[in-house]
Design a protein around this motif. Sequence first.
Motif, PDB file in Angstrom:
ATOM      1  N   GLN A 153       0.825  -1.204   0.000  1.00  0.00           N
ATOM      2  CA  GLN A 153       0.000   0.000   0.000  1.00  0.00           C
ATOM      3  C   GLN A 153       0.862   1.257   0.000  1.00  0.00           C
ATOM      4  O   GLN A 153       0.561   2.246  -0.676  1.00  0.00           O
ATOM      5  CB  GLN A 153      -0.927  -0.006   1.218  1.00  0.00           C
ATOM      6  CG  GLN A 153      -1.824  -1.235   1.330  1.00  0.00           C
ATOM      7  CD  GLN A 153      -2.871  -1.317   0.242  1.00  0.00           C
ATOM      8  OE1 GLN A 153      -3.587  -0.362  -0.009  1.00  0.00           O
ATOM      9  NE2 GLN A 153      -2.973  -2.473  -0.405  1.00  0.00           N
ATOM     10  N   CYS A 154       1.962   1.213   0.753  1.00  0.00           N
ATOM     11  CA  CYS A 154       2.894   2.345   0.785  1.00  0.00           C
ATOM     12  C   CYS A 154       3.433   2.636  -0.608  1.00  0.00           C
ATOM     13  O   CYS A 154       3.448   3.789  -1.058  1.00  0.00           O
ATOM     14  CB  CYS A 154       4.034   2.037   1.758  1.00  0.00           C
ATOM     15  SG  CYS A 154       5.391   3.246   1.733  1.00  0.00           S
ATOM     16  N   PRO A 170       8.034   1.527   5.941  1.00  0.00           N
ATOM     17  CA  PRO A 170       7.187   0.750   5.024  1.00  0.00           C
ATOM     18  C   PRO A 170       5.717   0.774   5.383  1.00  0.00           C
ATOM     19  O   PRO A 170       4.875   0.464   4.545  1.00  0.00           O
ATOM     20  CB  PRO A 170       7.751  -0.672   5.146  1.00  0.00           C
ATOM     21  CG  PRO A 170       8.331  -0.718   6.523  1.00  0.00           C
ATOM     22  CD  PRO A 170       8.895   0.654   6.752  1.00  0.00           C
ATOM     23  N   ASP A 171       5.396   1.142   6.620  1.00  0.00           N
ATOM     24  CA  ASP A 171       4.000   1.157   7.061  1.00  0.00           C
ATOM     25  C   ASP A 171       3.453   2.581   7.056  1.00  0.00           C
ATOM     26  O   ASP A 171       2.857   3.040   8.025  1.00  0.00           O
ATOM     27  CB  ASP A 171       3.851   0.512   8.441  1.00  0.00           C
ATOM     28  CG  ASP A 171       4.810   1.094   9.472  1.00  0.00           C
ATOM     29  OD1 ASP A 171       5.716   1.860   9.084  1.00  0.00           O
ATOM     30  OD2 ASP A 171       4.666   0.770  10.665  1.00  0.00           O
ATOM     31  N   THR A 172       3.675   3.278   5.946  1.00  0.00           N
ATOM     32  CA  THR A 172       3.183   4.640   5.777  1.00  0.00           C
ATOM     33  C   THR A 172       2.384   4.743   4.485  1.00  0.00           C
ATOM     34  O   THR A 172       2.545   3.937   3.567  1.00  0.00           O
ATOM     35  CB  THR A 172       4.347   5.656   5.729  1.00  0.00           C
ATOM     36  OG1 THR A 172       5.246   5.288   4.686  1.00  0.00           O
ATOM     37  CG2 THR A 172       5.090   5.724   7.051  1.00  0.00           C
ATOM     38  N   ILE A 173       1.539   5.757   4.414  1.00  0.00           N
ATOM     39  CA  ILE A 173       0.821   6.098   3.182  1.00  0.00           C
ATOM     40  C   ILE A 173       0.929   7.609   2.988  1.00  0.00           C
ATOM     41  O   ILE A 173       0.670   8.390   3.919  1.00  0.00           O
ATOM     42  CB  ILE A 173      -0.648   5.647   3.240  1.00  0.00           C
ATOM     43  CG1 ILE A 173      -0.728   4.107   3.163  1.00  0.00           C
ATOM     44  CG2 ILE A 173      -1.468   6.275   2.115  1.00  0.00           C
ATOM     45  CD1 ILE A 173      -2.128   3.546   3.224  1.00  0.00           C
ATOM     46  N   PHE A 227     -11.786   2.443   2.981  1.00  0.00           N
ATOM     47  CA  PHE A 227     -11.572   3.572   2.080  1.00  0.00           C
ATOM     48  C   PHE A 227     -10.891   3.047   0.821  1.00  0.00           C
ATOM     49  O   PHE A 227      -9.774   2.516   0.870  1.00  0.00           O
ATOM     50  CB  PHE A 227     -10.708   4.637   2.752  1.00  0.00           C
ATOM     51  CG  PHE A 227     -11.382   5.295   3.922  1.00  0.00           C
ATOM     52  CD1 PHE A 227     -12.357   6.251   3.731  1.00  0.00           C
ATOM     53  CD2 PHE A 227     -11.041   4.953   5.217  1.00  0.00           C
ATOM     54  CE1 PHE A 227     -12.995   6.864   4.800  1.00  0.00           C
ATOM     55  CE2 PHE A 227     -11.652   5.556   6.305  1.00  0.00           C
ATOM     56  CZ  PHE A 227     -12.637   6.518   6.099  1.00  0.00           C
ATOM     57  N   CYS A 228     -11.562   3.194  -0.319  1.00  0.00           N
ATOM     58  CA  CYS A 228     -11.112   2.589  -1.575  1.00  0.00           C
ATOM     59  C   CYS A 228     -10.472   3.658  -2.456  1.00  0.00           C
ATOM     60  O   CYS A 228     -11.163   4.459  -3.085  1.00  0.00           O
ATOM     61  CB  CYS A 228     -12.296   1.949  -2.301  1.00  0.00           C
ATOM     62  SG  CYS A 228     -13.214   0.765  -1.285  1.00  0.00           S
ATOM     63  N   GLU A 229      -9.148   3.663  -2.492  1.00  0.00           N
ATOM     64  CA  GLU A 229      -8.422   4.628  -3.311  1.00  0.00           C
ATOM     65  C   GLU A 229      -8.546   4.268  -4.786  1.00  0.00           C
ATOM     66  O   GLU A 229      -8.537   3.089  -5.155  1.00  0.00           O
ATOM     67  CB  GLU A 229      -6.945   4.633  -2.896  1.00  0.00           C
ATOM     68  CG  GLU A 229      -6.079   5.617  -3.658  1.00  0.00           C
ATOM     69  CD  GLU A 229      -5.484   5.052  -4.948  1.00  0.00           C
ATOM     70  OE1 GLU A 229      -5.147   5.845  -5.846  1.00  0.00           O
ATOM     71  OE2 GLU A 229      -5.373   3.810  -5.070  1.00  0.00           O
ATOM     72  N   GLY A 230      -8.655   5.278  -5.629  1.00  0.00           N
ATOM     73  CA  GLY A 230      -8.752   5.048  -7.063  1.00  0.00           C
ATOM     74  C   GLY A 230      -8.778   6.359  -7.808  1.00  0.00           C
ATOM     75  O   GLY A 230      -8.473   7.424  -7.249  1.00  0.00           O
ATOM     76  N   HIS A 240      -7.670   0.459   1.034  1.00  0.00           N
ATOM     77  CA  HIS A 240      -7.379  -0.390  -0.119  1.00  0.00           C
ATOM     78  C   HIS A 240      -6.884   0.487  -1.252  1.00  0.00           C
ATOM     79  O   HIS A 240      -7.563   1.442  -1.660  1.00  0.00           O
ATOM     80  CB  HIS A 240      -8.627  -1.144  -0.572  1.00  0.00           C
ATOM     81  CG  HIS A 240      -8.482  -1.794  -1.919  1.00  0.00           C
ATOM     82  ND1 HIS A 240      -7.757  -2.944  -2.112  1.00  0.00           N
ATOM     83  CD2 HIS A 240      -8.940  -1.422  -3.146  1.00  0.00           C
ATOM     84  CE1 HIS A 240      -7.793  -3.274  -3.391  1.00  0.00           C
ATOM     85  NE2 HIS A 240      -8.504  -2.372  -4.046  1.00  0.00           N
ATOM     86  N   ALA A 241      -5.694   0.185  -1.780  1.00  0.00           N
ATOM     87  CA  ALA A 241      -5.156   0.915  -2.919  1.00  0.00           C
ATOM     88  C   ALA A 241      -5.595   0.236  -4.210  1.00  0.00           C
ATOM     89  O   ALA A 241      -5.564  -0.989  -4.328  1.00  0.00           O
ATOM     90  CB  ALA A 241      -3.637   0.969  -2.849  1.00  0.00           C
TER      91      ALA A 241
END
Length: 391
Positions: free
Chosen positions: A20-21, A97-100, A341-344, A368-369
């Motif tokens: 996801q990152c 690694p656990d970032t967005i 939350f669905c990223e798109g 979710h990416a």
Amino acid sequence: MLMLLTVIIVNYNVKYFLEQCLCSVRKAIGEMTVATGERNVEVYVIDNNSTDGSIEYLQNRFPFVQFIKNSVNQGFSKANNQGIQKAKGKYILFLNPDTILPEDAFTKCIAFMESTADAGALGVPMIDGTGQYLKESKRGFPSLWVSFCKMSGLTRWFPTSKLFARYYLGHLNNQETNKVDILSGAFMMVQKAVLDKTGGFDEQFFMYGEDIDLSYRLQQSGHQNYYFSDCTIIHFKGESTRKDSKYVRLFYKAMVQFVQKHFHGELAWLYTGLLEAVIWLRAAITVVSREHGERTIKYEGTPAFYLAGDDKSGNEVRSVLTTFPNYSIIAIPEDAKEWIFCEGSSYSFKQIIEQLKTCPDWLKPFIHASGTYTIVGSHSKDQRGYAIVME
């Protein structure tokens, strides 16, 4: 070829969060490419001998990333230094690694560094997986008094006091840009030229304390560390670390190493003795025990989710959720305690971050990416997060 930015990520057994990152990093690269007219970002993932198949899982998914696999766990400092040796960027971003990240993270942060003559390094506001502000986004120098206030509880009791709360600089507004002493290694952007003078991370710090040490040396070299308030990231705090008695000992051992390295004079022995006493006291009262890495989620009963965001990404989420024996998707937001939350294309990482800031306490958010078959979330900064995976 000279790059504008080098991103260095050290990974250990968090492949789903790293996935996801990297999706958010890819979007941030895309926005900066549009802004500058050229692709001038390189990304290194240094894998510290993960046992979860991280590189095998991610390498084909992210061809723009250069993966380096260590045969042993080198620790955070040494692994980051491996990346520094290869970096060609004018700026280097050390990233957990656990970032967005929001899509404009690189363009905004580099613009600030370019326009601020005395800036040696930059950090940003961080929120956890539920949208709560993480106090370690900005910190003060851990002097004897500051450390005493932190360890004695005075910082917690007077969180906005300039006298008692300097560890987290509680007197400074979280929404304002300021010069600070210490930046978090979860997101630290540094001028490569400055690192060439100060050196990278001190490898005597295996885990914890290395960002404090580097921040201090950056200041000592005559440069300023900035808390840049105009870019917020998600940090699923604790995903690649553990919050048990071993963590407590490692953290305070790192503080002892820092004191022994930088403090001299008649009070140094008192500071060291105080820290060593706290190591054993805190370890003795720590009752939370956790394991490294992620855990796939298990439910008792029927989980009910509300899908927010992009419709196409939401359909991918439905595919992932078919791995559950029983689940339901709720049409009315107020009826669901768990949101995905669905990223798109119609719903960005930045929009997710802004919405997380307003989440009520009872909500359990997931992210979710687009293009992945993974859903991640962390509902407490002191507990491991969850990964919902279709494999």
